[in-house]
Design a protein around this motif. Structure first.
Motif, PDB file in Angstrom:
ATOM      1  N   PHE A 128       7.386  -0.282   1.364  1.00  0.00           N
ATOM      2  CA  PHE A 128       6.639   0.612   0.482  1.00  0.00           C
ATOM      3  C   PHE A 128       5.369  -0.120   0.097  1.00  0.00           C
ATOM      4  CE2 PHE A 128       5.728   3.123  -3.300  1.00  0.00           C
ATOM      5  CZ  PHE A 128       6.098   4.392  -2.903  1.00  0.00           C
ATOM      6  N   GLU A 129       4.289   0.148   0.810  1.00  0.00           N
ATOM      7  CA  GLU A 129       3.052  -0.610   0.630  1.00  0.00           C
ATOM      8  C   GLU A 129       2.303  -0.185  -0.625  1.00  0.00           C
ATOM      9  OE1 GLU A 129      -1.067  -0.948   3.015  1.00  0.00           O
ATOM     10  OE2 GLU A 129       0.688  -1.723   4.064  1.00  0.00           O
ATOM     11  N   VAL A 130       1.852  -1.173  -1.385  1.00  0.00           N
ATOM     12  CA  VAL A 130       1.092  -0.886  -2.601  1.00  0.00           C
ATOM     13  C   VAL A 130      -0.308  -1.507  -2.579  1.00  0.00           C
ATOM     14  CG1 VAL A 130       3.119  -0.518  -4.050  1.00  0.00           C
ATOM     15  CG2 VAL A 130       2.171  -2.821  -3.825  1.00  0.00           C
ATOM     16  N   SER A 131      -0.675  -2.138  -1.451  1.00  0.00           N
ATOM     17  CA  SER A 131      -2.017  -2.710  -1.333  1.00  0.00           C
ATOM     18  C   SER A 131      -2.347  -2.903   0.132  1.00  0.00           C
ATOM     19  CB  SER A 131      -2.079  -4.065  -2.055  1.00  0.00           C
ATOM     20  OG  SER A 131      -3.319  -4.676  -1.839  1.00  0.00           O
ATOM     21  N   HIS A 132      -3.388  -2.190   0.606  1.00  0.00           N
ATOM     22  CA  HIS A 132      -3.725  -2.364   2.015  1.00  0.00           C
ATOM     23  C   HIS A 132      -5.174  -2.771   2.263  1.00  0.00           C
ATOM     24  CE1 HIS A 132      -3.926   2.080   1.351  1.00  0.00           C
ATOM     25  NE2 HIS A 132      -5.027   1.982   2.040  1.00  0.00           N
ATOM     26  N   GLY A 133      -5.916  -3.068   1.273  1.00  0.00           N
ATOM     27  CA  GLY A 133      -7.228  -3.694   1.403  1.00  0.00           C
ATOM     28  C   GLY A 133      -8.103  -3.122   2.498  1.00  0.00           C
ATOM     29  N   ASP A 134      -8.497  -3.969   3.460  1.00  0.00           N
ATOM     30  CA  ASP A 134      -9.428  -3.560   4.506  1.00  0.00           C
ATOM     31  C   ASP A 134      -8.725  -3.160   5.802  1.00  0.00           C
ATOM     32  OD1 ASP A 134      -8.511  -6.020   5.282  1.00  0.00           O
ATOM     33  OD2 ASP A 134     -10.485  -6.834   5.784  1.00  0.00           O
ATOM     34  N   ALA A 135      -7.545  -2.610   5.718  1.00  0.00           N
ATOM     35  CA  ALA A 135      -6.771  -2.200   6.889  1.00  0.00           C
ATOM     36  C   ALA A 135      -7.452  -1.041   7.621  1.00  0.00           C
ATOM     37  CB  ALA A 135      -5.366  -1.789   6.450  1.00  0.00           C
ATOM     38  N   PRO A 136      -7.137  -0.855   8.908  1.00  0.00           N
ATOM     39  CA  PRO A 136      -7.757   0.227   9.684  1.00  0.00           C
ATOM     40  C   PRO A 136      -7.075   1.587   9.468  1.00  0.00           C
ATOM     41  CG  PRO A 136      -6.339  -1.060  11.103  1.00  0.00           C
ATOM     42  CD  PRO A 136      -6.318  -1.731   9.747  1.00  0.00           C
ATOM     43  N   TYR A 137      -6.569   1.836   8.284  1.00  0.00           N
ATOM     44  CA  TYR A 137      -5.940   3.113   7.957  1.00  0.00           C
ATOM     45  C   TYR A 137      -6.165   3.402   6.476  1.00  0.00           C
ATOM     46  CZ  TYR A 137      -2.352  -0.362   6.747  1.00  0.00           C
ATOM     47  OH  TYR A 137      -1.697  -1.467   6.263  1.00  0.00           O
ATOM     48  N   ASP A 138      -6.145   4.696   6.146  1.00  0.00           N
ATOM     49  CA  ASP A 138      -6.379   5.136   4.772  1.00  0.00           C
ATOM     50  C   ASP A 138      -5.164   5.803   4.148  1.00  0.00           C
ATOM     51  OD1 ASP A 138      -9.184   4.404   4.638  1.00  0.00           O
ATOM     52  OD2 ASP A 138      -9.500   6.002   6.090  1.00  0.00           O
ATOM     53  N   VAL A 139      -4.125   6.018   4.947  1.00  0.00           N
ATOM     54  CA  VAL A 139      -2.903   6.680   4.509  1.00  0.00           C
ATOM     55  C   VAL A 139      -1.737   5.786   4.919  1.00  0.00           C
ATOM     56  CG1 VAL A 139      -1.449   8.716   4.934  1.00  0.00           C
ATOM     57  CG2 VAL A 139      -3.927   8.988   4.725  1.00  0.00           C
ATOM     58  N   VAL A 140      -0.707   5.685   4.079  1.00  0.00           N
ATOM     59  CA  VAL A 140       0.454   4.852   4.421  1.00  0.00           C
ATOM     60  C   VAL A 140       1.741   5.669   4.316  1.00  0.00           C
ATOM     61  CG1 VAL A 140      -0.600   2.655   3.801  1.00  0.00           C
ATOM     62  CG2 VAL A 140       0.654   3.917   2.065  1.00  0.00           C
ATOM     63  N   ASP A 141       2.614   5.465   5.318  1.00  0.00           N
ATOM     64  CA  ASP A 141       3.923   6.111   5.293  1.00  0.00           C
ATOM     65  C   ASP A 141       4.928   5.185   5.970  1.00  0.00           C
ATOM     66  OD1 ASP A 141       3.735   6.433   8.098  1.00  0.00           O
ATOM     67  OD2 ASP A 141       4.577   8.443   8.004  1.00  0.00           O
ATOM     68  N   MET A 142       6.117   5.721   6.274  1.00  0.00           N
ATOM     69  CA  MET A 142       7.168   4.884   6.844  1.00  0.00           C
ATOM     70  C   MET A 142       7.760   5.442   8.142  1.00  0.00           C
ATOM     71  SD  MET A 142       8.990   3.751   3.259  1.00  0.00           S
ATOM     72  CE  MET A 142       9.939   2.385   3.911  1.00  0.00           C
ATOM     73  N   GLU A 143       7.166   6.528   8.718  1.00  0.00           N
ATOM     74  CA  GLU A 143       7.722   7.108   9.936  1.00  0.00           C
ATOM     75  C   GLU A 143       6.714   7.573  10.987  1.00  0.00           C
ATOM     76  OE1 GLU A 143      10.270   7.334   6.530  1.00  0.00           O
ATOM     77  OE2 GLU A 143       8.525   8.641   6.818  1.00  0.00           O
ATOM     78  N   ALA A 144       5.511   7.954  10.622  1.00  0.00           N
ATOM     79  CA  ALA A 144       4.616   8.703  11.513  1.00  0.00           C
ATOM     80  C   ALA A 144       4.280   7.986  12.818  1.00  0.00           C
ATOM     81  CB  ALA A 144       3.337   9.090  10.783  1.00  0.00           C
ATOM     82  N   TYR A 145       4.062   6.675  12.778  1.00  0.00           N
ATOM     83  CA  TYR A 145       3.671   5.960  13.999  1.00  0.00           C
ATOM     84  C   TYR A 145       4.675   6.186  15.114  1.00  0.00           C
ATOM     85  CZ  TYR A 145       2.695   2.153  17.264  1.00  0.00           C
ATOM     86  OH  TYR A 145       2.429   1.429  18.411  1.00  0.00           O
ATOM     87  N   VAL A 146       5.945   5.983  14.817  1.00  0.00           N
ATOM     88  CA  VAL A 146       6.955   6.098  15.875  1.00  0.00           C
ATOM     89  C   VAL A 146       7.124   7.548  16.315  1.00  0.00           C
ATOM     90  CG1 VAL A 146       9.017   6.318  14.418  1.00  0.00           C
ATOM     91  CG2 VAL A 146       9.186   5.202  16.640  1.00  0.00           C
TER      92      VAL A 146
END
Length: 195
Positions: A128-146
């Motif tokens: 459960f991400e609470v900080s993603h700084g300069d990552a190449p994404y703007d949305v975070v989840d736990m299933e979509a990639y796969v």
């Protein structure tokens, strides 16, 4: 309830709606082909693979909740780029998010854009991400990639809509618990009402 002309080439019985949790679907999707994967990439992979074997869908639509620092709570965004955000083999010389010994790009591109919705990259991970700084994404989840990876490997068109339930910050967990129950109505407005 009829689908809007978002998917005119596919009949509703040929669409598989994929959620992590029943709470994200509410009572809105009970009359359609739905599958609930449970949380995390492993559960999502197993469940979607079984569902594809059973249903042979012509379109996979992933609907779920997600965090974002860029978009406010209650926004529905469309994702067509995906990053496996918890893949980190940098000590062995690989780029962050790169899957070693694989031909998969760091940013997986697979998905249809929905007109009128913000288009984003989604970072998927088993935390459960609470900080993603300069990552190449703007949305975070736990299933979509796969889910996108499997849809691409099976040559099935894919749509990914995320309801922003939290700001992926320090209040994310409590915000998610409240907001997740509002997702189904937001998806209903996008998918079932004239635009």
């Amino acid at each position: 309830m009829m689908l809007t002309p978002l998917f005119p080439q596919v009949s509703p019985e040929d669409i598989l709606f994929v959620f992590a949790l029943e709470a994200e679907a509410g009572q809105v999707f009970g009359h359609l082909n739905t599958v609930f994967t449970g949380i995390g990439k492993v559960n999502a992979a197993i469940t979607l693979t079984r569902a594809i074997t059973r249903h042979r869908p012509r379109l996979i639509v992933n609907l779920g909740s997600a965090g974002s620092k860029r978009h406010g709570k209650g926004t529905v965004v469309c994702c067509n780029r995906f990053v496996q955000r918890d893949m980190d083999v940098t000590p062995l010389g690989f780029a962050r998010y790169e899957t070693p010994f694989s031909d998969m790009p760091v940013v997986l591109e697979h998905g249809t854009a929905i007109s009128g919705l913000p288009l984003e990259a989604c970072g998927t991970g088993d935390n459960f991400e609470v900080s993603h700084g300069d990552a190449p994404y703007d949305v975070v989840d736990m299933e979509a990639y796969v889910l996108a990876l499997i849809a691409r490997s099976e040559n099935i068109p894919f749509v990914c809509l995320k309801y922003i339930s939290d700001d992926a910050g320090s209040e994310a967990a409590s915000d998610w618990a409240v907001q997740v129950h509002l997702a189904a109505e937001a998806f209903k407005r996008v998918l079932f009402q004239p635009r």
